[in-house]
Write a protein that holds these residues in place. Sequence first.
Motif, PDB file in Angstrom:
ATOM      1  N   GLU A 164     -82.328 -49.573 -30.769  1.00  0.00           N
ATOM      2  CA  GLU A 164     -83.162 -50.457 -31.588  1.00  0.00           C
ATOM      3  C   GLU A 164     -82.355 -51.640 -32.116  1.00  0.00           C
ATOM      4  N   LYS A 165     -81.155 -51.377 -32.591  1.00  0.00           N
ATOM      5  CA  LYS A 165     -80.303 -52.447 -33.114  1.00  0.00           C
ATOM      6  C   LYS A 165     -79.946 -53.442 -32.013  1.00  0.00           C
ATOM      7  N   ALA A 166     -79.533 -52.922 -30.861  1.00  0.00           N
ATOM      8  CA  ALA A 166     -79.134 -53.785 -29.756  1.00  0.00           C
ATOM      9  C   ALA A 166     -80.307 -54.609 -29.247  1.00  0.00           C
ATOM     10  N   ALA A 167     -81.480 -53.998 -29.138  1.00  0.00           N
ATOM     11  CA  ALA A 167     -82.659 -54.714 -28.645  1.00  0.00           C
ATOM     12  C   ALA A 167     -83.013 -55.876 -29.566  1.00  0.00           C
ATOM     13  N   LEU A 168     -82.900 -55.656 -30.861  1.00  0.00           N
ATOM     14  CA  LEU A 168     -83.201 -56.711 -31.830  1.00  0.00           C
ATOM     15  C   LEU A 168     -82.274 -57.909 -31.644  1.00  0.00           C
ATOM     16  N   LEU A 169     -80.994 -57.631 -31.486  1.00  0.00           N
ATOM     17  CA  LEU A 169     -80.014 -58.712 -31.373  1.00  0.00           C
ATOM     18  C   LEU A 169     -80.091 -59.411 -30.017  1.00  0.00           C
ATOM     19  N   TYR A 170     -80.208 -58.654 -28.954  1.00  0.00           N
ATOM     20  CA  TYR A 170     -80.310 -59.274 -27.625  1.00  0.00           C
ATOM     21  C   TYR A 170     -81.602 -60.083 -27.478  1.00  0.00           C
ATOM     22  N   ALA A 224     -70.583 -59.201 -31.921  1.00  0.00           N
ATOM     23  CA  ALA A 224     -71.079 -58.360 -33.004  1.00  0.00           C
ATOM     24  C   ALA A 224     -70.940 -56.908 -32.574  1.00  0.00           C
ATOM     25  N   SER A 225     -70.061 -56.180 -33.227  1.00  0.00           N
ATOM     26  CA  SER A 225     -69.889 -54.761 -32.918  1.00  0.00           C
ATOM     27  C   SER A 225     -70.823 -53.961 -33.820  1.00  0.00           C
ATOM     28  N   ILE A 226     -71.733 -53.241 -33.187  1.00  0.00           N
ATOM     29  CA  ILE A 226     -72.805 -52.564 -33.929  1.00  0.00           C
ATOM     30  C   ILE A 226     -72.697 -51.056 -33.704  1.00  0.00           C
ATOM     31  N   TYR A 227     -71.573 -50.517 -34.138  1.00  0.00           N
ATOM     32  CA  TYR A 227     -71.284 -49.103 -33.946  1.00  0.00           C
ATOM     33  C   TYR A 227     -72.262 -48.221 -34.726  1.00  0.00           C
ATOM     34  N   GLU A 281     -78.129 -56.456 -17.152  1.00  0.00           N
ATOM     35  CA  GLU A 281     -78.255 -55.039 -16.805  1.00  0.00           C
ATOM     36  C   GLU A 281     -77.060 -54.209 -17.269  1.00  0.00           C
ATOM     37  N   ASP A 282     -75.964 -54.879 -17.665  1.00  0.00           N
ATOM     38  CA  ASP A 282     -74.739 -54.175 -18.051  1.00  0.00           C
ATOM     39  C   ASP A 282     -74.383 -54.372 -19.526  1.00  0.00           C
ATOM     40  N   ARG A 283     -75.312 -54.860 -20.306  1.00  0.00           N
ATOM     41  CA  ARG A 283     -75.019 -55.166 -21.706  1.00  0.00           C
ATOM     42  C   ARG A 283     -74.684 -53.921 -22.524  1.00  0.00           C
ATOM     43  N   SER A 284     -73.664 -54.056 -23.326  1.00  0.00           N
ATOM     44  CA  SER A 284     -73.228 -52.965 -24.190  1.00  0.00           C
ATOM     45  C   SER A 284     -74.170 -52.777 -25.368  1.00  0.00           C
ATOM     46  N   LEU A 285     -74.377 -51.517 -25.756  1.00  0.00           N
ATOM     47  CA  LEU A 285     -75.119 -51.212 -26.979  1.00  0.00           C
ATOM     48  C   LEU A 285     -74.206 -51.253 -28.202  1.00  0.00           C
ATOM     49  N   MET A 286     -72.912 -51.369 -27.969  1.00  0.00           N
ATOM     50  CA  MET A 286     -71.951 -51.320 -29.071  1.00  0.00           C
ATOM     51  C   MET A 286     -71.347 -52.673 -29.427  1.00  0.00           C
ATOM     52  N   VAL A 301     -71.928 -56.670 -28.785  1.00  0.00           N
ATOM     53  CA  VAL A 301     -72.827 -57.710 -28.292  1.00  0.00           C
ATOM     54  C   VAL A 301     -72.070 -59.039 -28.278  1.00  0.00           C
ATOM     55  N   THR A 302     -71.870 -59.592 -27.093  1.00  0.00           N
ATOM     56  CA  THR A 302     -71.098 -60.833 -26.955  1.00  0.00           C
ATOM     57  C   THR A 302     -72.030 -61.994 -26.613  1.00  0.00           C
ATOM     58  N   PHE A 303     -71.797 -63.125 -27.266  1.00  0.00           N
ATOM     59  CA  PHE A 303     -72.640 -64.300 -27.023  1.00  0.00           C
ATOM     60  C   PHE A 303     -71.881 -65.570 -27.387  1.00  0.00           C
ATOM     61  N   THR A 304     -72.382 -66.692 -26.892  1.00  0.00           N
ATOM     62  CA  THR A 304     -71.768 -67.996 -27.150  1.00  0.00           C
ATOM     63  C   THR A 304     -72.829 -68.971 -27.648  1.00  0.00           C
ATOM     64  N   LEU A 305     -72.380 -70.057 -28.186  1.00  0.00           N
ATOM     65  CA  LEU A 305     -73.272 -71.140 -28.584  1.00  0.00           C
ATOM     66  C   LEU A 305     -73.604 -71.998 -27.369  1.00  0.00           C
ATOM     67  N   ALA A 306     -74.835 -72.423 -27.265  1.00  0.00           N
ATOM     68  CA  ALA A 306     -75.216 -73.332 -26.187  1.00  0.00           C
ATOM     69  C   ALA A 306     -74.567 -74.697 -26.382  1.00  0.00           C
ATOM     70  N   ASP A 307     -74.349 -75.062 -27.611  1.00  0.00           N
ATOM     71  CA  ASP A 307     -73.728 -76.346 -27.960  1.00  0.00           C
ATOM     72  C   ASP A 307     -72.634 -76.078 -28.983  1.00  0.00           C
ATOM     73  N   GLU A 308     -71.382 -76.296 -28.610  1.00  0.00           N
ATOM     74  CA  GLU A 308     -70.257 -75.995 -29.489  1.00  0.00           C
ATOM     75  C   GLU A 308     -70.255 -76.839 -30.763  1.00  0.00           C
ATOM     76  N   SER A 309     -71.013 -77.916 -30.763  1.00  0.00           N
ATOM     77  CA  SER A 309     -71.064 -78.732 -31.980  1.00  0.00           C
ATOM     78  C   SER A 309     -71.784 -77.993 -33.119  1.00  0.00           C
ATOM     79  N   ASP A 310     -72.474 -76.898 -32.796  1.00  0.00           N
ATOM     80  CA  ASP A 310     -73.155 -76.095 -33.813  1.00  0.00           C
ATOM     81  C   ASP A 310     -72.228 -75.094 -34.492  1.00  0.00           C
TER      82      ASP A 310
END
Length: 351
Positions: free
Chosen positions: A265-271, A330-333, A287-292, A294-303
């Motif tokens: 539930e936590k991972a689904a909310l964030l993804y 975000a580590s959501i252990y 298909e390989d996303r971790s439930l523990m 969650v890695t992501f980047t900014l689309a625009d680094e100026s943000d």
Amino acid sequence: MKKHNFSAGPCILPQEVFEQAAEAVVNLNNSNLSLIEISHRSADFISIMNEAIALVKELLNVPEGYSVLFLQGGASLQFLMASYNLMKVDGKAAYIDTGAWSTKALKEAKLLGEVAIVGTSKDSGYNYIPKEIKIPSDANYVHMTSNNTIFGTQFKEFPKTDQPLACDMSSDIFSRQIDVSKFGLIYAGAQKNMGPAGTTLVIVKDEILGKSGRTIPSMLDYQTHASKDSMFNTPPVFAVYTSMLTLRWLKKLGGVGAIEKLNEEKAALLYNEIDNNPKFNGFAAEEDRSLMNVTFTLADESDKERFDALAKEAGLNGINGHRSVGGYRASIYNAMPLESVQALVAVMKQL
């Protein structure tokens, strides 16, 4: 202001565990003695070790014929211990390379014999789990890392093999249901999902030990520790006790099955926010996303400056990505409450 701790490790633990562990450091079981000053041979600590081992067996449904150990040295020492115990003299091991920790593990294995890399995602910066895995029939064992904290990928299915399967589960142990009987060796540093840094859980199938043909130094021999119930030398008493408290907490919640549902539930909310907010991009293959992790980047680094300021204002701690990847993580252990994930999503929506 409440802090939301998304650090990759040492990790967040349940508040009640912090409080109980702190109390025990001052006065264990109303004995007027501290947990960290009593003998590890005392009845009080033997009871703690026995309960910790029993809880591991219960929560993971560990079959007969496996030893459960609490050792020291972190997963990093297990990289070497696994090889010493499972690789035969002039032998060969098969390794699946999915990131920094599996790379370090295979480096140690190369000290003792031949290593065949049977799958790797290095070609794309480790953002996926390799699917085409061919294991040589002469491999003494197969090694993998179930969840990759740095890159945010996770095996959803485990390789099928006739050889002993050795798995580093440091960052997703107790987060989802597994079939222990499919593994010859499981090891996990406590500091991601189980307790503080200082102890490492090892679950090893007894029948695969003692077959390497080499003389193993006493401290590196699983049989040494199994024969002494994890007390060949003085165990890390605080880390074992706090891990035991965390396992009690998990059992009270309903066990691994119950926490797995919450983690999903936590991972689904964030993804969902990452996928639907044009300000962000996910790093790992869907298909390989971790439930523990969650890695992501900014689309625009100026943000970045504004997002970092919003995160700080909201009390979000530890969301910067690993230096080798950048972006955010975000580590959501297990102990991360849904409320904290909701706080992160709220900040993402503000950007």
